[in-house]
Scaffold this active site. Structure first.
Site, mmCIF file in Angstrom:
data_model
loop_
_atom_site.group_PDB
_atom_site.id
_atom_site.type_symbol
_atom_site.label_atom_id
_atom_site.label_comp_id
_atom_site.label_asym_id
_atom_site.label_seq_id
_atom_site.Cartn_x
_atom_site.Cartn_y
_atom_site.Cartn_z
ATOM 1 N N ARG A 227 0.017 -1.997 -5.913
ATOM 2 C CA ARG A 227 1.304 -2.127 -5.249
ATOM 3 C C ARG A 227 1.851 -0.765 -4.630
ATOM 4 N NH1 ARG A 227 1.922 -7.484 -5.154
ATOM 5 N NH2 ARG A 227 1.274 -8.649 -7.173
ATOM 6 N N ILE B 73 4.322 2.081 -3.573
ATOM 7 C CA ILE B 73 5.700 2.558 -4.535
ATOM 8 C C ILE B 73 7.049 2.337 -3.449
ATOM 9 C CG2 ILE B 73 5.574 4.724 -3.518
ATOM 10 C CD1 ILE B 73 6.092 5.573 -6.502
ATOM 11 N N HIS C 242 -7.226 4.178 3.051
ATOM 12 C CA HIS C 242 -6.632 3.203 2.538
ATOM 13 C C HIS C 242 -6.085 2.215 3.502
ATOM 14 C CE1 HIS C 242 -3.520 6.392 3.204
ATOM 15 N NE2 HIS C 242 -2.744 5.267 3.582
HETATM 16 P P1 5GP Z 1 -0.015 6.193 4.525
HETATM 17 O O1 5GP Z 1 1.381 6.558 4.901
HETATM 18 O O2 5GP Z 1 -0.885 7.365 4.348
HETATM 19 O O3 5GP Z 1 -0.664 5.073 5.568
HETATM 20 O O4 5GP Z 1 0.149 5.609 3.384
HETATM 21 C C1 5GP Z 1 0.343 5.945 2.117
HETATM 22 C C2 5GP Z 1 1.195 4.832 1.303
HETATM 23 O O5 5GP Z 1 1.226 5.353 0.055
HETATM 24 C C3 5GP Z 1 2.602 4.952 1.516
HETATM 25 O O6 5GP Z 1 2.969 3.456 2.125
HETATM 26 C C4 5GP Z 1 3.417 5.266 0.306
HETATM 27 O O7 5GP Z 1 4.520 4.570 0.057
HETATM 28 C C5 5GP Z 1 2.413 5.073 -0.945
HETATM 29 N N1 5GP Z 1 2.397 5.865 -1.916
HETATM 30 C C6 5GP Z 1 2.771 7.164 -1.728
HETATM 31 N N2 5GP Z 1 2.842 7.817 -3.071
HETATM 32 C C7 5GP Z 1 2.519 6.643 -3.871
HETATM 33 C C8 5GP Z 1 2.171 6.569 -5.511
HETATM 34 O O8 5GP Z 1 2.512 7.494 -6.074
HETATM 35 N N3 5GP Z 1 2.283 5.405 -5.904
HETATM 36 C C9 5GP Z 1 1.752 4.285 -5.060
HETATM 37 N N4 5GP Z 1 1.626 2.997 -5.721
HETATM 38 N N5 5GP Z 1 1.947 4.347 -3.704
HETATM 39 C C10 5GP Z 1 2.244 5.512 -3.165
#
Ligand code: 5GP
Ligand code: ZN
Length: 116
Positions: free
Chosen positions: A31, A33, A102
């Site tokens: 999930r 964060i 991701h």
């Molecule tokens: P991006 O912005 O790279 O597409 O997505 C990265 C996602 O990782 C973001 O939605 C952010 O909230 C999530 N995220 C960042 N750090 C953590 C963490 O330590 N744990 C979890 N579960 N999600 C994280």
């Protein structure tokens, strides 16, 4: 290959806790964060691939497995019929902040289009 300075590799290694909802040979999901919808799950390959630009032809089965994971998680979360969205951001302008590939799975509310 894992990367010492990669947040998601640390989650994979169990060094940073996460609410893991799915595990397979090639992928795990947990999930987010900072959830942007009632269901917001991040699906990652066990293999460290930084961005879409770094996906090789040999990685196609692994990348495909992220979508199989999305389908299974959406079913478990009860989203298959009403609908859900999967999003993969590539690099800064698209909002990528973690450079380990991701797929975001979002659902449980109406989702506007086009996205911001
Ligand atoms: P991006 O912005 O790279 O597409 O997505 C990265 C996602 O990782 C973001 O939605 C952010 O909230 C999530 N995220 C960042 N750090 C953590 C963490 O330590 N744990 C979890 N579960 N999600 C994280
Ligand atoms: Zn990584």
């Amino acid at each position: 290959m894992t990367h010492d300075d990669c947040l998601f590799c640390k989650i994979l290694a169990g060094d940073i806790p996460a609410d893991i909802v799915f595990e397979s040979e090639t992928a795990i999901a947990f999930r987010d964060i900072n959830p942007q919808a009632p269901t917001h799950v991040v699906i990652i390959p066990r293999q460290h691939i930084a961005t879409i630009n770094d996906i090789g032809v040999e990685d196609q089965p692994v990348v495909g497995s992220l979508f199989s994971a999305a389908r299974e998680i959406a079913k478990k979360e009860g989203l298959s019929e009403e609908g859900y969205r999967v999003v993969m951001n590539c690099n800064a302008a698209a909002g990528q902040t973690v450079f380990h590939l991701h797929l975001h799975l979002l659902g449980g509310r109406g989702l506007g289009w086009p996205p911001g």
